[in-house]
Write an enzyme that holds these catalytic residues in place. Sequence first.
Site, PDB file in Angstrom:
ATOM      1  N   LYS A 192       1.048   3.925   3.774  1.00 37.67           N
ATOM      2  CA  LYS A 192       0.400   3.343   2.588  1.00 37.67           C
ATOM      3  C   LYS A 192      -0.455   4.390   1.880  1.00 37.67           C
ATOM      4  O   LYS A 192      -0.419   4.517   0.661  1.00 37.67           O
ATOM      5  CB  LYS A 192      -0.475   2.167   3.015  1.00 37.67           C
ATOM      6  CG  LYS A 192      -1.469   1.713   1.970  1.00 37.67           C
ATOM      7  CD  LYS A 192      -2.306   0.551   2.450  1.00 37.67           C
ATOM      8  CE  LYS A 192      -3.598   0.937   3.153  1.00 37.67           C
ATOM      9  NZ  LYS A 192      -4.680   1.416   2.274  1.00 37.67           N
ATOM     10  N   ASN A 193      -1.230   5.142   2.654  1.00 38.48           N
ATOM     11  CA  ASN A 193      -2.181   6.068   2.044  1.00 38.48           C
ATOM     12  C   ASN A 193      -1.514   7.301   1.444  1.00 38.48           C
ATOM     13  O   ASN A 193      -2.166   8.088   0.760  1.00 38.48           O
ATOM     14  CB  ASN A 193      -3.248   6.490   3.052  1.00 38.48           C
ATOM     15  CG  ASN A 193      -4.238   5.363   3.312  1.00 38.48           C
ATOM     16  OD1 ASN A 193      -4.193   4.328   2.654  1.00 38.48           O
ATOM     17  ND2 ASN A 193      -5.127   5.571   4.277  1.00 38.48           N
ATOM     18  N   CYS A 242     -11.963  -2.409   0.455  1.00 42.78           N
ATOM     19  CA  CYS A 242     -12.509  -2.857   1.735  1.00 42.78           C
ATOM     20  C   CYS A 242     -14.031  -2.895   1.684  1.00 42.78           C
ATOM     21  O   CYS A 242     -14.667  -2.029   1.097  1.00 42.78           O
ATOM     22  CB  CYS A 242     -12.115  -1.884   2.836  1.00 42.78           C
ATOM     23  SG  CYS A 242     -10.492  -2.174   3.504  1.00 42.78           S
ATOM     24  N   ARG A 250     -19.211   2.613  -0.987  1.00 39.86           N
ATOM     25  CA  ARG A 250     -18.190   3.652  -1.148  1.00 39.86           C
ATOM     26  C   ARG A 250     -18.176   4.144  -2.590  1.00 39.86           C
ATOM     27  O   ARG A 250     -17.419   3.655  -3.415  1.00 39.86           O
ATOM     28  CB  ARG A 250     -16.814   3.123  -0.743  1.00 39.86           C
ATOM     29  CG  ARG A 250     -16.709   2.797   0.719  1.00 39.86           C
ATOM     30  CD  ARG A 250     -15.372   2.213   1.081  1.00 39.86           C
ATOM     31  NE  ARG A 250     -14.285   3.182   1.062  1.00 39.86           N
ATOM     32  CZ  ARG A 250     -13.053   2.895   1.457  1.00 39.86           C
ATOM     33  NH1 ARG A 250     -12.753   1.690   1.874  1.00 39.86           N
ATOM     34  NH2 ARG A 250     -12.112   3.811   1.420  1.00 39.86           N
ATOM     35  N   ASP A 275      -9.828   5.281  10.374  1.00 39.50           N
ATOM     36  CA  ASP A 275      -8.941   4.122  10.255  1.00 39.50           C
ATOM     37  C   ASP A 275      -8.374   3.664  11.605  1.00 39.50           C
ATOM     38  O   ASP A 275      -7.633   2.683  11.667  1.00 39.50           O
ATOM     39  CB  ASP A 275      -7.789   4.431   9.285  1.00 39.50           C
ATOM     40  CG  ASP A 275      -8.249   4.433   7.830  1.00 39.50           C
ATOM     41  OD1 ASP A 275      -9.390   4.035   7.562  1.00 39.50           O
ATOM     42  OD2 ASP A 275      -7.438   4.837   6.963  1.00 39.50           O
ATOM     43  N   ARG A 328      -2.504  -6.066   3.452  1.00 37.13           N
ATOM     44  CA  ARG A 328      -2.698  -4.908   2.585  1.00 37.13           C
ATOM     45  C   ARG A 328      -2.134  -3.646   3.242  1.00 37.13           C
ATOM     46  O   ARG A 328      -1.792  -2.690   2.543  1.00 37.13           O
ATOM     47  CB  ARG A 328      -4.193  -4.688   2.306  1.00 37.13           C
ATOM     48  CG  ARG A 328      -4.808  -5.758   1.429  1.00 37.13           C
ATOM     49  CD  ARG A 328      -6.204  -5.368   0.994  1.00 37.13           C
ATOM     50  NE  ARG A 328      -6.232  -3.956   0.685  1.00 37.13           N
ATOM     51  CZ  ARG A 328      -7.200  -3.113   1.025  1.00 37.13           C
ATOM     52  NH1 ARG A 328      -8.251  -3.542   1.670  1.00 37.13           N
ATOM     53  NH2 ARG A 328      -7.134  -1.839   0.707  1.00 37.13           N
TER      54      ARG A 328
HETATM   55  C1  UD1 Z   1      -9.081   7.295   2.238  1.00 35.45           C
HETATM   56  C2  UD1 Z   1      -8.137   6.277   2.823  1.00 35.45           C
HETATM   57  C3  UD1 Z   1      -8.877   5.367   3.793  1.00 35.45           C
HETATM   58  C4  UD1 Z   1      -9.607   6.214   4.850  1.00 35.45           C
HETATM   59  C5  UD1 Z   1     -10.455   7.300   4.203  1.00 35.45           C
HETATM   60  C6  UD1 Z   1     -11.062   8.264   5.204  1.00 35.45           C
HETATM   61  C7  UD1 Z   1      -6.518   5.991   1.056  1.00 35.45           C
HETATM   62  C8  UD1 Z   1      -5.939   5.111   0.009  1.00 35.45           C
HETATM   63  N1  UD1 Z   1      -7.557   5.502   1.762  1.00 35.45           N
HETATM   64  O1  UD1 Z   1     -10.063   6.570   1.518  1.00 35.45           O
HETATM   65  O2  UD1 Z   1      -7.923   4.496   4.421  1.00 35.45           O
HETATM   66  O3  UD1 Z   1     -10.435   5.370   5.615  1.00 35.45           O
HETATM   67  O4  UD1 Z   1      -9.668   8.058   3.280  1.00 35.45           O
HETATM   68  O5  UD1 Z   1     -10.082   8.852   5.972  1.00 35.45           O
HETATM   69  O6  UD1 Z   1      -6.057   7.070   1.299  1.00 35.45           O
HETATM   70  N2  UD1 Z   1     -17.406   9.428  -0.678  1.00 35.45           N
HETATM   71  C9  UD1 Z   1     -18.475   9.672  -1.507  1.00 35.45           C
HETATM   72  N3  UD1 Z   1     -18.213   9.897  -2.830  1.00 35.45           N
HETATM   73  C10 UD1 Z   1     -16.940   9.883  -3.339  1.00 35.45           C
HETATM   74  C11 UD1 Z   1     -15.856   9.637  -2.464  1.00 35.45           C
HETATM   75  C12 UD1 Z   1     -16.130   9.420  -1.132  1.00 35.45           C
HETATM   76  O7  UD1 Z   1     -19.623   9.705  -1.085  1.00 35.45           O
HETATM   77  O8  UD1 Z   1     -16.766  10.087  -4.543  1.00 35.45           O
HETATM   78  C13 UD1 Z   1     -17.675   9.181   0.761  1.00 35.45           C
HETATM   79  C14 UD1 Z   1     -17.177   7.809   1.199  1.00 35.45           C
HETATM   80  O9  UD1 Z   1     -18.128   6.800   0.924  1.00 35.45           O
HETATM   81  C15 UD1 Z   1     -16.969   8.030   2.670  1.00 35.45           C
HETATM   82  C16 UD1 Z   1     -16.481   9.482   2.734  1.00 35.45           C
HETATM   83  O10 UD1 Z   1     -16.911  10.091   1.524  1.00 35.45           O
HETATM   84  O11 UD1 Z   1     -18.183   7.923   3.360  1.00 35.45           O
HETATM   85  C17 UD1 Z   1     -14.981   9.658   2.879  1.00 35.45           C
HETATM   86  O12 UD1 Z   1     -14.323   8.887   1.883  1.00 35.45           O
HETATM   87  P1  UD1 Z   1     -12.899   9.302   1.295  1.00 35.45           P
HETATM   88  O13 UD1 Z   1     -12.308  10.368   2.137  1.00 35.45           O
HETATM   89  O14 UD1 Z   1     -13.049   9.562  -0.156  1.00 35.45           O
HETATM   90  O15 UD1 Z   1     -12.063   7.965   1.489  1.00 35.45           O
HETATM   91  P2  UD1 Z   1     -11.027   7.298   0.498  1.00 35.45           P
HETATM   92  O16 UD1 Z   1     -10.271   8.336  -0.240  1.00 35.45           O
HETATM   93  O17 UD1 Z   1     -11.712   6.233  -0.271  1.00 35.45           O
END
Ligand code: UD1
Length: 432
Positions: free
Chosen positions: A22-23, A125, A130, A317, A409
Amino acid sequence: MDQIRILGGKPLSGTIRISGAKNAALPLMAASLLTAETIRLSNLPHLADISTMTDLLAQLGVEIRMDGLAGNGGHAGRVLSLRAGAIAGTTAPYDLVRTMRASVLVLGPLLARAGRARVSLPGGCAIGNRPVDLHLWALSELGAEIELADGYIDARAPKGLRGADIVFPRVSVGATENAMMAAALAEGETVLANAAREPEIGDLADCLVEMGAEIEGIGTGVLSIRGVESLGGAEHAIVPDRIETGTYAMAAAITGGDIELKDTRCDLLDGVLDKLRETGLNITPTDTGFRASRAGDNRPLSAVDVETAPFPGFPTDLQAQMMALMSVAPGASVITETVFEDRFMHVSELARMGADITVDGASARVLGVDKLIGAEVMATDLRASVSLVLAGLAAEGETVINRVYHLDRGYERLEEKLSACGAEIERIKDGQ
Ligand code: UD1
């Protein structure tokens, strides 16, 4: 709302085919906005999040065709063709974005191709706060002008984007993907340092290269992207889902079973498999994946400590699933969550089934119990819900899980895959 009912206590045995990730699928689908030519994605999983992304892209003008329902009763990976001949809209509305945070992945591609993007601030989620500040910061480094108004991100790049040196202050999967896609069409060279290295990012980069992007450093924490004027079509097979793989390996571990996982790859989850071996699970590579077995092994599971981290660390995850497993491993284990805040919502639900878990800040101390007892529980997010499924498979008696839309999902045909291995699991449809 549908429920899932499980009668636990049976060792699982059989074969499970792992779906496409999915990701990886979600950013790959968003990448179709970067070109007027056709992107064909095979091994596409059948999931609610994929439908949400399909709806969003259709609103933006992408022509979408689903075909190739090949093999395995029509489920063995679908093929999706996407063609964004012209961008018809640049707004990702609240009603779609609120159901799926990954909708924010259209931001970079829309900006790069159309010079404008309006994307509702995401939901998704319910795991902690986030933010998307890193996405916005990276895109502004590439020259975008960004405003937040009325719950929307309004981004403009009327003269196009230009390459930049970007050092992410923290590792973010989504921000790396958005920046990489935008940089592929920016003028000049972009360097993304402290980039996320998840296999799904490598998968996206490989597809972008097939589309004509110039990217070096794929699979490392430093990506160099030389922007090109336009990108073309591509045919790409989506990487296997390592989180689904790890989840079903843990199903074998928690039930003392023997499951062959097909169409997946050990190298996608080396660190996880090492941890699972430490718990006492036997992992044997096969031609198409591996076998996870504890069948006939009368030794109890071993308690192991786990700390989540960006790839190649232990994935956040799989944290909830590991906690379910550790809740029946004699002794004490400490599970530390470093990626997200508030990602322990499964703890209180596991406790309803008899697990002995104490949370202290970002760590949870799990004292293994002799057995879990079936109970009525509630799914709170995608991975938390599957941890309750694992607990239910091991528990004595009946477990009923509410709010299973979270599972839909991210887990394709979960009940079917587990029933084929002997699990007593069924979905109770709403109103049934
Ligand atoms: C992706 C995955 C999700 C997984 C996560 C971490 C997808 C669609 N989802 O989510 O399943 O749990 O990676 O492996 O691929 N953060 C910030 N600012 C930002 C972006 C992120 O502070 O602009 C923080 C987040 O709150 C979190 C951390 O960085 O604490 C990591 O998040 P991130 O790697 O961005 O996760 P996603 O891309 O949302």
